[in-house]
Every structure is written in C-alpha cells, then in structure tokens.
Design an enzyme around this catalytic site. Structure first.
Site, PDB file in Angstrom:
ATOM      1  N   GLU A 101       8.549  -0.557   3.049  1.00 36.14           N
ATOM      2  CA  GLU A 101       8.381  -0.960   1.708  1.00 36.14           C
ATOM      3  C   GLU A 101       9.597  -0.489   1.052  1.00 36.14           C
ATOM      4  O   GLU A 101      10.129  -1.258   0.069  1.00 36.14           O
ATOM      5  CB  GLU A 101       7.156  -0.554   0.962  1.00 36.14           C
ATOM      6  CG  GLU A 101       5.846  -1.014   1.815  1.00 36.14           C
ATOM      7  CD  GLU A 101       5.423  -2.369   1.548  1.00 36.14           C
ATOM      8  OE1 GLU A 101       6.190  -2.917   0.995  1.00 36.14           O
ATOM      9  OE2 GLU A 101       4.422  -2.924   2.231  1.00 36.14           O
ATOM     10  N   ARG A 105      11.926  -3.489  -0.373  1.00 33.24           N
ATOM     11  CA  ARG A 105      11.935  -3.652  -1.889  1.00 33.24           C
ATOM     12  C   ARG A 105      13.023  -3.127  -2.694  1.00 33.24           C
ATOM     13  O   ARG A 105      13.760  -4.022  -3.453  1.00 33.24           O
ATOM     14  CB  ARG A 105      10.487  -3.142  -2.793  1.00 33.24           C
ATOM     15  CG  ARG A 105       9.570  -3.946  -2.052  1.00 33.24           C
ATOM     16  CD  ARG A 105       7.998  -3.009  -2.475  1.00 33.24           C
ATOM     17  NE  ARG A 105       6.973  -3.544  -1.720  1.00 33.24           N
ATOM     18  CZ  ARG A 105       5.843  -4.052  -2.631  1.00 33.24           C
ATOM     19  NH1 ARG A 105       5.796  -4.363  -3.872  1.00 33.24           N
ATOM     20  NH2 ARG A 105       4.578  -4.502  -1.648  1.00 33.24           N
ATOM     21  N   ASP A 234       4.268  -9.913  11.440  1.00 37.89           N
ATOM     22  CA  ASP A 234       4.972 -10.952  10.897  1.00 37.89           C
ATOM     23  C   ASP A 234       6.610 -10.564  10.606  1.00 37.89           C
ATOM     24  O   ASP A 234       7.311 -11.390  11.346  1.00 37.89           O
ATOM     25  CB  ASP A 234       4.475 -11.092   9.436  1.00 37.89           C
ATOM     26  CG  ASP A 234       4.223 -10.048   8.558  1.00 37.89           C
ATOM     27  OD1 ASP A 234       4.640  -8.936   8.965  1.00 37.89           O
ATOM     28  OD2 ASP A 234       3.591 -10.026   7.403  1.00 37.89           O
ATOM     29  N   GLU A 367       3.713 -16.254   0.325  1.00 38.53           N
ATOM     30  CA  GLU A 367       4.345 -16.653   1.731  1.00 38.53           C
ATOM     31  C   GLU A 367       4.216 -18.392   1.864  1.00 38.53           C
ATOM     32  O   GLU A 367       5.009 -19.061   2.269  1.00 38.53           O
ATOM     33  CB  GLU A 367       3.339 -16.192   2.808  1.00 38.53           C
ATOM     34  CG  GLU A 367       3.681 -14.592   3.100  1.00 38.53           C
ATOM     35  CD  GLU A 367       3.216 -13.805   2.169  1.00 38.53           C
ATOM     36  OE1 GLU A 367       3.713 -12.640   2.058  1.00 38.53           O
ATOM     37  OE2 GLU A 367       2.133 -14.162   1.064  1.00 38.53           O
TER      38      GLU A 367
END
Length: 488
Positions: A101, A105, A234, A367
């Site tokens: 993360e 980010r 993913d 998405e």
C-alpha cells in the site's frame, strides 16, 4: 436529413466537455472536504467530519490526489498540497506499514507528481520513503516481507498469512522501484524489485497462474492457497505487462511480456459463462477445483487485456479484445444489477445462474471505470463512455454528501459508510476524467499507470543503461481552453 460528421463530432465534444467538468467538480468537492476536515491525515471520514490515519499518518489522500489535481489543471490545490509535502510530510513513524500500500499510493503518487511537474521535492520524498521500505526485501530469496516498521526497519509478514508473503503484495512494486532507479541513478530499488520476478521465474508454472501465498524463505508458492485475479493476486499479473510497457517493450524487459502471455493462457482456463445470459466471468481456483466467484477487483482485467492485446498477432489480438469486451459487460452489470446501480465487492455465479451479489458493500472502487477508459481509448466506442457516465451518476446519487463522498455498507439498501477512500480521488475520479478527455491527455504512448492510477513516464530500457538518471520533461495539464476531443 442526416447530420454531417462535423456536427456529430461537435455534439460529442460538447457532451464530453460537460461530463469532464462534472467529474472535475466532484474532485473539487472531495478534495475541499478533505482539506476542511482531514488536512494532512490519511483519509477523511465524511459523516463524522474528521480525519483518520489508516496508513500511519503519511497524508495518503493528499499524496494520492497530487497527479489528479495536476491533470485536471487545479493548480492552486496542487501547490497547496506541494507545500504540505515540502514542510510537513514526515516518514519517520513508528508504524507497521504495508509495503504494498505504501509503494503504490505514496511512492507511486510522489513519482507521478515528479514526472508530471518536474519538481524535485517529490523525487526526494519518494526516495526517503522507498529507503525505509527496502529492508523488506532482505530475505533469503528476495521475496519481500509485506510489513515494515518505517522508523526501525523491522520487516515481517502479516500474522493471518501464516508467515507467507502475498503474491500481489510482493509483485506490485516493480514499476515504482524501476522508475525510482531510473530517476535517481541508484540501482538498488530496481535490483530489489526485479529479483522477485527472477525468483518467481525459477519455478514458473506452465499455465502462469500463481497461488496467492509464497514462502519468502524458499521462494515456493503454497499450492494449497487459491489462484485469483481478485484480491491478493490481481496486480501481480498487471505489472508483468506494465513493466514491459514501461521499458518501451525492448529485449531487456521481454521476459515480462513472455511471463504475462503464459499467464493469459492460464486466465483463459478460468473463464466460464452463465447459461442464462452468457455472461463471461473469471473463476477462482484452489488445487484442481474452480469457484464461481469473481471480485469487482478483477474488473481491471478487461483494461489489462486491451492494453496488451495489440502486440499479439491479429487473430489472438481479436480473441483477447473480444474477451475484454465480454468481461467489461459483466463488470458493468455488477453495477446495473443492484438497486443503487453500484457494484458489490464480489459476485457468485452458482449453477450457471447470472450473478448474485456476495459481499454487498461498495467502497468507491475504480476497476470497472478503469477498464472502460482503456476500452474507449482503444476502440473509440462511446458506449463505454456512456457506461462510465452511468456509474458516475450512481456515485453522485448514492455516495455524495455535503462533507465528501462515502461508500455504501450495502448496495441493496443504499446504507452509507463513513470513509472516503484515498483511491476514489487517485483512481476512480481520474479514470472517469480521462474517459471524457482527449486520448492525448496522458497518452499511452508516453505513460503507463501504476495500480493506483499514478502515471509514470515510459523510459526505454537497454542492457547496461538502466541506472542513468533520467531527464524528465514537464507535462502540461489540461486547462480550461484545451477542450477539443481527439479520436484514435
């Protein structure tokens, strides 16, 4: 009497311009709410009108929003954020951060702001936080631990994984760390991130599908764990394709494309169709058994397939483009099938039936609109713009309140939660804005998006030339006067 093409084009341009301005206004509402109630904190809780530090107090929403503000031409807001970063952003936090993360980010957001503006403060801060993350890769195999203390450098894995590293968390730092080595001339970041791929290559399965848990000590994937294009799997597959694009598709990065193509053949083995409406969906797999469950997170796949399809031979390109369109239709129906017209977190397709919502919350995820943006750019079919507009209107109707945007606890009832996710500003609104903008804005010829929608410049990679500092030319934001639409 039929309208001529110029009249049609002018009407489409006007509609897109109006839609783009609506998305921009939504971004301003989200941003101004954050400024008013949560300035400098990670995320805004709009209903209670306060901030919360979900990521250790790194200004996550602020950093995540930088490139969106820049691209939308919101210069005053961008400069205000830049000043906070220069004077107040401090990474010396006694906090157990997610390496994944924080990379996508914070490192991604800062690097993108640097690539767009050329302002070195963003590069300096990106290097600072990346240096604090680097010890996570100090394992026997180079497969990183997924958590690290930003002040002390102690790295370990989440307890709930049983000591295992997570596939997506370990295979989704390559874009950012390669870019950081390119921009600084320091090879360490790239070397750490690419060693992960080298390790995974050693035992790469014939179908290219990796289970979500990997032992950082042996480098072996846990065959008992699930295979998924949703949560925890993913973005690993996404980055195989995108690192190849980031390096300008040279021989130096060819193995990424090769690994991705193997994985896409594996993806085909997970595709099933409902008997009722012939909706294509992506199964999850554990061992030899398939589960008829698909996360909304997996709705990035249509966009990824479109992005990668053009470098196949024509027959295979058409096959994957067709699959992308089918999956995008399913993802759009994730939204259209609920009373609020917003998607749940995941769906089940039991017994060949059409979708049934499983986990029924919506947390403002990007998405589906991400894939619609790719499909529109590659096909020129404005249907994808209309679908995106319908989704945007559902967000406006159900999620907008006076003090920001909130998710829904339940897409069936419309009950609201109390969180404005940073990725709503970083991804959802940015992709919607680009969906209604000329394709020349953040052109795919020059930029590649990280998995948090932060665009990074494409830099040609050649053997032995990976660590020279890269000169970055400054991008121009789309101002009020540049509004004419261009079609591919």
């Amino acid at each position: 009497m039929a309208k001529n093409n110029n009249v049609w084009k002018a009407e489409i341009d006007l509609v897109n311009s109006q839609r783009r301005e609506k998305v921009k206004e939504a971004m301003l509402h989200a941003w101004n709410s954050y400024v008013k109630y949560a300035w400098g904190q990670d995320e805004l809780q709009p209903q209670s009108m306060n901030g919360v530090n979900s990521f250790g107090g790194l200004g996550a929403t602020l950093v995540d929003s930088l490139d969106t503000l820049y691209i939308m031409g919101l210069e005053d807001e961008f400069q205000k954020a830049r000043e906070w970063i220069a004077t107040s952003l401090d990474f010396n936090k006694d906090y157990e951060a997610s390496v994944f993360e924080t990379t996508i980010r914070v490192v991604g957001g800062l690097l993108s702001a640097y690539d767009l503006s050329g302002d070195k403060i963003f590069l300096e801060k990106a290097r600072d936080i990346a240096d604090r993350l680097l010890p996570a890769w100090d394992t026997p195999t180079g497969i990183p631990y997924n958590r690290i203390n930003l002040a002390h450098g102690h790295a370990h894995n989440f307890g709930w994984t049983g000591g295992q590293s997570i596939l997506a968390d370990s295979g989704t730092e390559q874009l950012e760390f390669i870019a950081l080595s390119q921009r600084t001339g320091d090879p360490r970041y790239q070397q750490k991130a690419e060693k992960v791929i080298t390790q995974l290559q050693k035992t790469y399965p014939s179908d290219g599908l990796l289970p979500i848990y990997i032992n950082p000590h042996s480098g072996v994937a846990a065959s008992s764990s699930s295979i998924t294009f949703g949560a925890m799997g993913d973005s690993y597959y996404e980055y195989l394709l995108k690192v190849w694009i980031q390096g300008n598709k040279t021989g130096t990065v060819k193995h990424y494309r090769e690994m991705w193509e193997i994985s896409m053949e594996g993806l085909l083995s997970l595709i099933r169709k409902t008997t009722q409406s012939s909706l294509s969906y992506i199964c999850e797999k554990t061992g030899d058994s398939l589960s008829n469950k698909m996360d909304e997170l997996a709705c990035f796949v249509p966009g990824m397939l479109v992005l990668g399809s053009s470098d196949y031979d024509p027959e295979k390109a058409e096959k994957f483009l067709s699959l992308a369109k089918e999956l995008a239709w399913t993802c759009y129906n994730f939204y259209q099938s609920t009373p609020t017209k917003l998607a749940g977190e995941n769906y089940y397709f039991n017994g060949g039936e059409d979708m049934n919502v499983g986990t029924s919350w919506n947390i403002l995820r990007p998405e589906t609109v991400e894939s619609l943006m790719y499909l529109w750019r590659f096909t020129g079919n404005k249907t994808y713009q209309d679908w995106g507009w319908n989704i945007f209107q559902a967000f406006e109707k159900n999620c907008r309140i006076d003090s920001g945007y909130v998710g829904l606890r339940d897409v069936k009832t419309g009950e609201k939660d109390n969180m404005m996710q940073s990725f709503f500003l970083a991804e959802t609104l940015k992709y919607l804005y680009l969906l209604f903008s000329p394709p020349s804005l953040i052109s795919f010829d020059e930029w590649v998006f990280n998995t948090e929608a932060h665009p990074l410049r494409i830099v040609t990679r050649k053997d032995g030339q990976d660590t020279e500092p890269t000169r970055i030319s400054v991008a121009k934001p789309l101002g009020r006067k540049q509004g004419n639409e261009e079609q591919n």
